[in-house]
Design a protein around this motif. Sequence first.
Motif, PDB file in Angstrom:
ATOM      1  N   GLY A 194       0.791  -1.225   0.000  1.00  0.00           N
ATOM      2  CA  GLY A 194       0.000   0.000   0.000  1.00  0.00           C
ATOM      3  C   GLY A 194       0.821   1.271   0.000  1.00  0.00           C
ATOM      4  N   ALA A 195       2.046   1.208   0.504  1.00  0.00           N
ATOM      5  CA  ALA A 195       2.908   2.389   0.545  1.00  0.00           C
ATOM      6  C   ALA A 195       3.794   2.515  -0.685  1.00  0.00           C
ATOM      7  CB  ALA A 195       3.785   2.350   1.801  1.00  0.00           C
ATOM      8  N   GLY A 196       3.604   1.616  -1.660  1.00  0.00           N
ATOM      9  CA  GLY A 196       4.424   1.670  -2.870  1.00  0.00           C
ATOM     10  C   GLY A 196       4.322   3.008  -3.567  1.00  0.00           C
ATOM     11  N   ARG A 197       5.445   3.460  -4.117  1.00  0.00           N
ATOM     12  CA  ARG A 197       5.490   4.809  -4.697  1.00  0.00           C
ATOM     13  C   ARG A 197       5.815   4.793  -6.190  1.00  0.00           C
ATOM     14  NH1 ARG A 197       8.722   8.715  -0.669  1.00  0.00           N
ATOM     15  NH2 ARG A 197       7.658  10.229  -2.006  1.00  0.00           N
ATOM     16  N   GLY A 198       5.576   3.653  -6.823  1.00  0.00           N
ATOM     17  CA  GLY A 198       5.918   3.530  -8.233  1.00  0.00           C
ATOM     18  C   GLY A 198       4.960   4.216  -9.188  1.00  0.00           C
ATOM     19  N   GLY A 199       3.804   4.622  -8.706  1.00  0.00           N
ATOM     20  CA  GLY A 199       2.895   5.400  -9.541  1.00  0.00           C
ATOM     21  C   GLY A 199       1.909   4.608 -10.364  1.00  0.00           C
ATOM     22  N   VAL A 200       1.941   3.280 -10.257  1.00  0.00           N
ATOM     23  CA  VAL A 200       0.979   2.440 -10.970  1.00  0.00           C
ATOM     24  C   VAL A 200       0.014   1.857  -9.943  1.00  0.00           C
ATOM     25  CG1 VAL A 200       0.650   0.387 -12.404  1.00  0.00           C
ATOM     26  CG2 VAL A 200       2.656   1.861 -12.750  1.00  0.00           C
ATOM     27  N   LEU A 201      -1.272   1.881 -10.240  1.00  0.00           N
ATOM     28  CA  LEU A 201      -2.234   1.203  -9.389  1.00  0.00           C
ATOM     29  C   LEU A 201      -2.606  -0.118 -10.053  1.00  0.00           C
ATOM     30  CD1 LEU A 201      -4.054   1.019  -6.942  1.00  0.00           C
ATOM     31  CD2 LEU A 201      -5.810   2.286  -8.220  1.00  0.00           C
ATOM     32  N   LEU A 202      -2.256  -1.219  -9.380  1.00  0.00           N
ATOM     33  CA  LEU A 202      -2.597  -2.559  -9.859  1.00  0.00           C
ATOM     34  C   LEU A 202      -3.894  -3.007  -9.201  1.00  0.00           C
ATOM     35  CD1 LEU A 202       1.030  -3.519  -9.518  1.00  0.00           C
ATOM     36  CD2 LEU A 202      -0.194  -4.249 -11.557  1.00  0.00           C
ATOM     37  N   ILE A 203      -4.735  -3.675  -9.976  1.00  0.00           N
ATOM     38  CA  ILE A 203      -6.029  -4.137  -9.483  1.00  0.00           C
ATOM     39  C   ILE A 203      -6.229  -5.578  -9.934  1.00  0.00           C
ATOM     40  CG2 ILE A 203      -8.520  -3.733  -9.467  1.00  0.00           C
ATOM     41  CD1 ILE A 203      -7.895  -0.822 -10.364  1.00  0.00           C
ATOM     42  N   CYS A 204      -6.662  -6.437  -9.000  1.00  0.00           N
ATOM     43  CA  CYS A 204      -6.976  -7.827  -9.331  1.00  0.00           C
ATOM     44  C   CYS A 204      -8.344  -8.133  -8.726  1.00  0.00           C
ATOM     45  CB  CYS A 204      -5.902  -8.768  -8.782  1.00  0.00           C
ATOM     46  SG  CYS A 204      -6.080 -10.478  -9.337  1.00  0.00           S
ATOM     47  N   GLU A 205      -9.382  -7.962  -9.537  1.00  0.00           N
ATOM     48  CA  GLU A 205     -10.744  -8.104  -9.040  1.00  0.00           C
ATOM     49  C   GLU A 205     -11.092  -9.536  -8.672  1.00  0.00           C
ATOM     50  OE1 GLU A 205      -9.815  -6.755 -11.955  1.00  0.00           O
ATOM     51  OE2 GLU A 205     -11.141  -5.114 -12.597  1.00  0.00           O
ATOM     52  N   HIS A 206     -10.519 -10.514  -9.393  1.00  0.00           N
ATOM     53  CA  HIS A 206     -10.920 -11.921  -9.248  1.00  0.00           C
ATOM     54  C   HIS A 206      -9.811 -12.742  -8.600  1.00  0.00           C
ATOM     55  CE1 HIS A 206     -13.286 -10.786 -13.116  1.00  0.00           C
ATOM     56  NE2 HIS A 206     -13.909 -10.350 -12.039  1.00  0.00           N
ATOM     57  N   ALA A 207      -9.239 -12.218  -7.531  1.00  0.00           N
ATOM     58  CA  ALA A 207      -8.057 -12.832  -6.924  1.00  0.00           C
ATOM     59  C   ALA A 207      -8.369 -14.026  -6.035  1.00  0.00           C
ATOM     60  CB  ALA A 207      -7.300 -11.776  -6.102  1.00  0.00           C
ATOM     61  N   SER A 208      -9.627 -14.233  -5.664  1.00  0.00           N
ATOM     62  CA  SER A 208      -9.960 -15.251  -4.670  1.00  0.00           C
ATOM     63  C   SER A 208     -11.229 -16.001  -5.048  1.00  0.00           C
ATOM     64  CB  SER A 208     -10.154 -14.599  -3.294  1.00  0.00           C
ATOM     65  OG  SER A 208     -10.621 -15.533  -2.338  1.00  0.00           O
ATOM     66  N   ALA A 209     -11.279 -17.284  -4.661  1.00  0.00           N
ATOM     67  CA  ALA A 209     -12.483 -18.096  -4.847  1.00  0.00           C
ATOM     68  C   ALA A 209     -13.295 -18.211  -3.563  1.00  0.00           C
ATOM     69  CB  ALA A 209     -12.093 -19.491  -5.334  1.00  0.00           C
ATOM     70  N   ALA A 210     -12.920 -17.466  -2.531  1.00  0.00           N
ATOM     71  CA  ALA A 210     -13.568 -17.590  -1.219  1.00  0.00           C
ATOM     72  C   ALA A 210     -15.022 -17.109  -1.259  1.00  0.00           C
ATOM     73  CB  ALA A 210     -12.787 -16.798  -0.173  1.00  0.00           C
ATOM     74  N   ILE A 211     -15.879 -17.871  -0.601  1.00  0.00           N
ATOM     75  CA  ILE A 211     -17.289 -17.508  -0.470  1.00  0.00           C
ATOM     76  C   ILE A 211     -17.580 -17.313   1.013  1.00  0.00           C
ATOM     77  CG2 ILE A 211     -19.679 -18.232  -0.850  1.00  0.00           C
ATOM     78  CD1 ILE A 211     -18.662 -19.972  -3.150  1.00  0.00           C
ATOM     79  N   PRO A 212     -17.937 -16.105   1.453  1.00  0.00           N
ATOM     80  CA  PRO A 212     -18.224 -15.873   2.870  1.00  0.00           C
ATOM     81  C   PRO A 212     -19.323 -16.801   3.381  1.00  0.00           C
ATOM     82  CG  PRO A 212     -17.995 -13.795   1.708  1.00  0.00           C
ATOM     83  CD  PRO A 212     -18.015 -14.869   0.660  1.00  0.00           C
ATOM     84  N   ALA A 213     -19.222 -17.157   4.658  1.00  0.00           N
ATOM     85  CA  ALA A 213     -20.125 -18.153   5.251  1.00  0.00           C
ATOM     86  C   ALA A 213     -21.591 -17.775   5.112  1.00  0.00           C
ATOM     87  CB  ALA A 213     -19.762 -18.352   6.721  1.00  0.00           C
ATOM     88  N   ARG A 214     -21.892 -16.496   5.114  1.00  0.00           N
ATOM     89  CA  ARG A 214     -23.297 -16.082   5.064  1.00  0.00           C
ATOM     90  C   ARG A 214     -23.991 -16.522   3.773  1.00  0.00           C
ATOM     91  NH1 ARG A 214     -23.112  -9.565   4.815  1.00  0.00           N
ATOM     92  NH2 ARG A 214     -21.432  -9.922   6.285  1.00  0.00           N
ATOM     93  N   PHE A 215     -23.212 -16.813   2.740  1.00  0.00           N
ATOM     94  CA  PHE A 215     -23.783 -17.226   1.467  1.00  0.00           C
ATOM     95  C   PHE A 215     -23.769 -18.739   1.278  1.00  0.00           C
ATOM     96  CE2 PHE A 215     -21.812 -12.994   0.728  1.00  0.00           C
ATOM     97  CZ  PHE A 215     -22.988 -12.280   0.585  1.00  0.00           C
ATOM     98  N   GLY A 216     -23.356 -19.478   2.311  1.00  0.00           N
ATOM     99  CA  GLY A 216     -23.237 -20.921   2.166  1.00  0.00           C
ATOM    100  C   GLY A 216     -22.227 -21.243   1.084  1.00  0.00           C
TER     101      GLY A 216
END
Length: 249
Positions: free
Chosen positions: A18-40
Motif C-alpha cells: 500500500g505504501a508503494g510509490r511507483g505510480g501504478v495502481l494494480l487491481i486484481c478483481e478476481h483474486a480469490s475463490a472464497a465464499i463468505p459463510a453467510r452465502f453458504g
Amino acid sequence: MSEGPGEDRLNVVEVVNGAGRGGVLLICEHASAAIPARFGDLGLTAEARVSHAAWDPGARDLAALLSAELDSPLVAGTVSRLVYDCNRPPEAPGAMPARSEVFDVPGNAGLTDVQKAERVETVYRPFRAAVEARLDAARAVVTVHSFTPVFHGAPRDTEIGLLHDSDARLVDLMLAHAPEDRVVHRNRPYGPEDGVTHTLKAHALPRGLPNVMIEVRNNLLTTPEDIRAMARDLMAMLTPALEATCPAS
C-alpha cells in the motif's frame, strides 16, 4: 443472505504494498475463490467452487509480483466473483450471475432487490472505494486477470491478452515490445464489447490515466516458476510503455 444483526462486515479487499510509490495502481478483481459463510456455498458443486468461473487462478500471485517489481500498490478482491464480480456494475447481469460459463449458481437464482443491494453495498462499493482511495497517487492503472485455455470446447491460442477501452495508449506501446516467443493479442480473448472493461471505464478513463487490462491464459500460471517467467515478460512490455506514457515527474 442479508447481513444479520451484529454480523461483522465482510472483508472484501486486500491491499498489497500500500505504501508503494511507483505510480501504478494494480487491481486484481478476481483474486480469490472464497465464499463468505453467510452465502453458504451458493449451491455450487465442488468443481465449480474452485474453477475459473469462481476466480482467476494465478492472477493474484502474478499481480503481487508486478506490484513488487513496480513498487506500486495492488488492490485485490478477497471474495469470489460468483458472490459479486467487482469488474461489473450493479446493473450488469454478470455481476451476480445465475450461470457462469458451464456452471449453474443456484444461490444467485431469483435474488431479490434487497439481496442484490446487500451484495453491492458489502462487496462492490468497499472494493471500489479502496481503488478510488489510491487513484490520486496513480499515473496509470493496470488490472490483472487470467482466462481458461478452452472455452465452451474451443481452444484459445492467445497467451497474453492486452485489453483496452477507448484509450489504447498503453496497449499500443506494450504490443510494440511484445516478446517474440509469446502469443500476444489486442482485445482477446475478450474486448470492451463483452463488458469486461468496467474497472478501466470507472476508474482510469475519467482521470485520463493510461490503462490496460492484462489477461493471461491460466495454464501458463500453474507453478511459481511459470508466474515469475510471465511477470518478467509482462515487465518487458510494461516498463517502456509506462515510461513513454506517464514519465515520473
